[in-house]
Design a protein around this motif. Structure first.
Motif, PDB file in Angstrom:
ATOM      1  N   LEU A  80      34.264  58.953  -7.278  1.00  0.00           N
ATOM      2  CA  LEU A  80      34.788  60.210  -8.418  1.00  0.00           C
ATOM      3  C   LEU A  80      35.674  59.800  -9.213  1.00  0.00           C
ATOM      4  CD1 LEU A  80      32.870  62.408 -10.376  1.00  0.00           C
ATOM      5  CD2 LEU A  80      33.873  64.106  -9.041  1.00  0.00           C
ATOM      6  N   ASP A  81      36.461  59.773  -8.237  1.00  0.00           N
ATOM      7  CA  ASP A  81      38.305  59.878  -9.536  1.00  0.00           C
ATOM      8  C   ASP A  81      38.416  58.923 -10.407  1.00  0.00           C
ATOM      9  OD1 ASP A  81      38.861  62.653  -8.151  1.00  0.00           O
ATOM     10  OD2 ASP A  81      40.399  61.576  -7.080  1.00  0.00           O
ATOM     11  N   ARG A  82      38.040  57.696  -9.216  1.00  0.00           N
ATOM     12  CA  ARG A  82      37.886  56.091 -10.578  1.00  0.00           C
ATOM     13  C   ARG A  82      36.980  56.128 -11.417  1.00  0.00           C
ATOM     14  NH1 ARG A  82      41.712  52.846  -8.626  1.00  0.00           N
ATOM     15  NH2 ARG A  82      42.233  53.122  -6.663  1.00  0.00           N
ATOM     16  N   HIS A  83      35.322  56.511 -11.016  1.00  0.00           N
ATOM     17  CA  HIS A  83      34.724  56.753 -11.870  1.00  0.00           C
ATOM     18  C   HIS A  83      35.445  57.341 -13.315  1.00  0.00           C
ATOM     19  CE1 HIS A  83      31.530  54.747 -10.523  1.00  0.00           C
ATOM     20  NE2 HIS A  83      32.087  55.298  -8.972  1.00  0.00           N
ATOM     21  N   LEU A  84      35.866  58.781 -13.184  1.00  0.00           N
ATOM     22  CA  LEU A  84      36.575  59.474 -13.944  1.00  0.00           C
ATOM     23  C   LEU A  84      37.734  59.099 -15.367  1.00  0.00           C
ATOM     24  CD1 LEU A  84      36.564  63.272 -12.227  1.00  0.00           C
ATOM     25  CD2 LEU A  84      34.723  61.852 -14.490  1.00  0.00           C
ATOM     26  N   MET A  85      38.743  58.525 -14.167  1.00  0.00           N
ATOM     27  CA  MET A  85      39.292  57.323 -14.810  1.00  0.00           C
ATOM     28  C   MET A  85      39.278  56.932 -15.973  1.00  0.00           C
ATOM     29  SD  MET A  85      42.899  57.295 -11.818  1.00  0.00           S
ATOM     30  CE  MET A  85      42.172  56.314 -10.671  1.00  0.00           C
ATOM     31  N   ARG A  86      38.819  55.796 -15.499  1.00  0.00           N
ATOM     32  CA  ARG A  86      37.371  54.734 -16.410  1.00  0.00           C
ATOM     33  C   ARG A  86      37.165  55.674 -17.661  1.00  0.00           C
ATOM     34  NH1 ARG A  86      33.316  50.437 -14.350  1.00  0.00           N
ATOM     35  NH2 ARG A  86      32.836  52.116 -13.774  1.00  0.00           N
ATOM     36  N   LEU A  87      36.411  56.454 -17.378  1.00  0.00           N
ATOM     37  CA  LEU A  87      35.792  57.205 -18.162  1.00  0.00           C
ATOM     38  C   LEU A  87      36.994  56.946 -18.960  1.00  0.00           C
ATOM     39  CD1 LEU A  87      32.879  58.015 -19.376  1.00  0.00           C
ATOM     40  CD2 LEU A  87      32.697  60.100 -18.100  1.00  0.00           C
ATOM     41  N   ALA A  88      37.642  58.142 -18.957  1.00  0.00           N
ATOM     42  CA  ALA A  88      39.160  58.798 -19.329  1.00  0.00           C
ATOM     43  C   ALA A  88      39.403  57.460 -20.377  1.00  0.00           C
ATOM     44  CB  ALA A  88      39.432  59.503 -18.992  1.00  0.00           C
ATOM     45  N   ARG A  89      39.647  56.464 -20.000  1.00  0.00           N
ATOM     46  CA  ARG A  89      40.061  55.252 -20.594  1.00  0.00           C
ATOM     47  C   ARG A  89      38.862  55.067 -22.028  1.00  0.00           C
ATOM     48  NH1 ARG A  89      41.627  53.476 -15.650  1.00  0.00           N
ATOM     49  NH2 ARG A  89      39.764  52.054 -15.376  1.00  0.00           N
ATOM     50  N   GLY A  90      37.787  54.661 -21.370  1.00  0.00           N
ATOM     51  CA  GLY A  90      37.623  54.695 -22.444  1.00  0.00           C
ATOM     52  C   GLY A  90      36.564  55.476 -24.082  1.00  0.00           C
ATOM     53  N   CYS A  91      37.227  56.549 -22.754  1.00  0.00           N
ATOM     54  CA  CYS A  91      36.685  57.674 -24.566  1.00  0.00           C
ATOM     55  C   CYS A  91      37.867  57.647 -25.450  1.00  0.00           C
ATOM     56  CB  CYS A  91      36.555  58.985 -23.587  1.00  0.00           C
ATOM     57  SG  CYS A  91      35.444  59.618 -22.998  1.00  0.00           S
ATOM     58  N   GLN A  92      39.361  58.312 -24.667  1.00  0.00           N
ATOM     59  CA  GLN A  92      39.619  57.544 -25.344  1.00  0.00           C
ATOM     60  C   GLN A  92      40.753  56.440 -26.044  1.00  0.00           C
ATOM     61  OE1 GLN A  92      43.833  56.667 -23.270  1.00  0.00           O
ATOM     62  NE2 GLN A  92      45.747  57.608 -24.912  1.00  0.00           N
ATOM     63  N   ARG A  93      39.827  54.775 -25.759  1.00  0.00           N
ATOM     64  CA  ARG A  93      39.532  53.928 -26.593  1.00  0.00           C
ATOM     65  C   ARG A  93      38.173  53.456 -27.992  1.00  0.00           C
ATOM     66  NH1 ARG A  93      40.065  48.009 -24.610  1.00  0.00           N
ATOM     67  NH2 ARG A  93      40.473  48.755 -22.502  1.00  0.00           N
ATOM     68  N   LEU A  94      37.401  54.674 -27.463  1.00  0.00           N
ATOM     69  CA  LEU A  94      36.743  54.577 -28.302  1.00  0.00           C
ATOM     70  C   LEU A  94      37.079  55.987 -29.341  1.00  0.00           C
ATOM     71  CD1 LEU A  94      33.324  53.394 -26.579  1.00  0.00           C
ATOM     72  CD2 LEU A  94      34.741  51.973 -27.632  1.00  0.00           C
ATOM     73  N   ALA A  95      37.983  56.366 -29.371  1.00  0.00           N
ATOM     74  CA  ALA A  95      37.857  58.189 -30.165  1.00  0.00           C
ATOM     75  C   ALA A  95      36.577  58.700 -29.688  1.00  0.00           C
ATOM     76  CB  ALA A  95      38.458  57.788 -31.658  1.00  0.00           C
ATOM     77  N   LEU A  96      36.221  58.446 -28.018  1.00  0.00           N
ATOM     78  CA  LEU A  96      35.382  59.681 -27.699  1.00  0.00           C
ATOM     79  C   LEU A  96      35.605  61.060 -27.444  1.00  0.00           C
ATOM     80  CD1 LEU A  96      32.394  57.791 -26.021  1.00  0.00           C
ATOM     81  CD2 LEU A  96      32.322  58.235 -28.075  1.00  0.00           C
ATOM     82  N   ASN A  97      34.907  62.369 -28.508  1.00  0.00           N
ATOM     83  CA  ASN A  97      35.222  63.665 -28.669  1.00  0.00           C
ATOM     84  C   ASN A  97      34.858  64.847 -27.259  1.00  0.00           C
ATOM     85  OD1 ASN A  97      36.768  66.172 -28.456  1.00  0.00           O
ATOM     86  ND2 ASN A  97      36.003  66.659 -30.507  1.00  0.00           N
ATOM     87  N   LEU A  98      34.878  64.193 -25.773  1.00  0.00           N
ATOM     88  CA  LEU A  98      34.437  64.150 -24.473  1.00  0.00           C
ATOM     89  C   LEU A  98      35.089  65.286 -23.964  1.00  0.00           C
ATOM     90  CD1 LEU A  98      31.901  63.775 -22.988  1.00  0.00           C
ATOM     91  CD2 LEU A  98      33.326  62.972 -21.517  1.00  0.00           C
ATOM     92  N   ASP A  99      34.228  66.553 -23.518  1.00  0.00           N
ATOM     93  CA  ASP A  99      34.314  68.147 -22.348  1.00  0.00           C
ATOM     94  C   ASP A  99      34.239  67.728 -21.163  1.00  0.00           C
ATOM     95  OD1 ASP A  99      34.960  70.156 -21.733  1.00  0.00           O
ATOM     96  OD2 ASP A  99      33.242  71.172 -22.763  1.00  0.00           O
ATOM     97  N   HIS A 100      35.775  66.511 -20.759  1.00  0.00           N
ATOM     98  CA  HIS A 100      36.104  66.261 -18.939  1.00  0.00           C
ATOM     99  C   HIS A 100      35.687  67.214 -18.214  1.00  0.00           C
ATOM    100  CE1 HIS A 100      37.209  62.271 -20.853  1.00  0.00           C
ATOM    101  NE2 HIS A 100      38.282  62.659 -21.295  1.00  0.00           N
ATOM    102  N   GLU A 101      36.644  68.311 -18.740  1.00  0.00           N
ATOM    103  CA  GLU A 101      35.994  69.159 -17.663  1.00  0.00           C
ATOM    104  C   GLU A 101      33.942  69.700 -17.710  1.00  0.00           C
ATOM    105  OE1 GLU A 101      38.014  72.919 -18.646  1.00  0.00           O
ATOM    106  OE2 GLU A 101      39.916  72.104 -18.185  1.00  0.00           O
ATOM    107  N   ALA A 102      34.166  69.488 -18.501  1.00  0.00           N
ATOM    108  CA  ALA A 102      32.515  70.241 -18.468  1.00  0.00           C
ATOM    109  C   ALA A 102      31.468  68.464 -17.713  1.00  0.00           C
ATOM    110  CB  ALA A 102      31.640  70.283 -19.961  1.00  0.00           C
ATOM    111  N   VAL A 103      32.197  68.036 -17.587  1.00  0.00           N
ATOM    112  CA  VAL A 103      31.255  66.614 -17.168  1.00  0.00           C
ATOM    113  C   VAL A 103      31.737  66.395 -15.797  1.00  0.00           C
ATOM    114  CG1 VAL A 103      32.279  64.003 -17.044  1.00  0.00           C
ATOM    115  CG2 VAL A 103      32.030  64.840 -19.099  1.00  0.00           C
TER     116      VAL A 103
END
Length: 271
Positions: free
Chosen positions: A40-63
């Protein structure tokens, strides 16, 4: 299980969703064992990098909260998280303050032939090539048309995976996996700064190899280097590691380093 949209059971999605209109978003495919999302930690790290790159405003705590709850209800299987930019009006421009949409779906455990893991697989030589785009390189974004076209190139059961090159003929990855070579006791995998997906199992195996003192190299790979490898294997976060025993006329043995890393991956996925 029901599909969830923004934390609630749902069976429909807005026709204005930018994921549908433009492939504007990311996804993660996560193995679930005993109600827990693996790596899970690796999935979340990749997701966070992707959101930063694409400027996606994601609620990570909710995820995180939704992933944990959904996985607990799924118990065993494969969980897919899709994050889109949400709804928009016509046109490419987007509102940077808009909240990203979260979509969760679950499926039974993936069923692959035991022979893939034990005897290894044959790679299909895909003619579909990956586009070079450093802005999107490494991301698991929603536009997978290149992979769809590559996977359509073979229908036989002799090939379990396909090999994808980039526009310059460099070896990059499988259609749904990352590729590793073993040469002189060292581990080699492709540089993914131009194209390709930075798989979470790829990242974990690089970490595990370095921890064991196994030399690792992330670099450009030619077809000639692939053919001269001592061992070859593919990996992803659902099935772990499959040895590769053949590509076109080239053959490889299922070697000891492949088996060592396969055992590590198996232990991670069954944790």
């Amino acid at each position: 299980m029901d599909t969830w949209v923004d934390g609630q059971p749902a069976d429909a999605l807005s026709l204005k969703d930018r994921g549908l209109a433009y492939g504007d978003g990311l996804f993660e495919t996560i193995a679930v064992r005993d109600g827990f999302p693996i790596l899970l930690d690796r999935h979340l790290m990749r997701l966070a990098r992707g959101c930063q790159r694409l400027a996606l405003n994601l609620d990570h705590e909710a995820v995180v909260e939704e992933l944990m709850t959904y996985a607990a209800e799924l118990e065993e299987g494969v969980l897919k998280l899709i994050v889109t930019r949400g709804d928009s009006l016509r046109g490419y421009a987007f509102d940077p303050s808009a909240q990203a949409r979260r979509i969760l779906s679950g499926n039974p455990p993936a069923a692959y032939p035991v022979a893939h893991r034990v005897q290894g697989i044959r790679l299909f030589p895909c003619t579909t090539r990956l586009s070079i785009q450093p802005l999107l390189a490494g991301l698991k974004h929603l536009n997978r048309l290149e992979q769809v076209m590559a996977r359509a190139e073979w229908q036989d059961s002799d090939h379990a995976e396909g090999l994808m090159l980039d526009q310059q003929g460099r070896v990059i990855e499988g259609v749904f996996s990352n590729l590793f070579l073993v040469r002189d006791g060292g581990l080699i995998t492709a540089d993914l700064t131009r194209c390709g997906v930075e798989g979470v199992m790829r990242a974990e195996l690089l970490f595990q190899a370095e921890s064991l003192g196994i030399p690792t190299h992330v670099t450009d790979i030619t077809l000639e280097q692939l053919q001269q490898a001592d061992e070859v294997f593919v990996c992803n976060s659902v099935y772990g590691v499959w040895p590769v025993h053949a590509y076109a006329a080239t053959r490889w043995p299922v070697g000891p380093l492949t088996r060592k890393l396969q055992t590590i991956a198996h232990a991670l996925l069954d944790a």
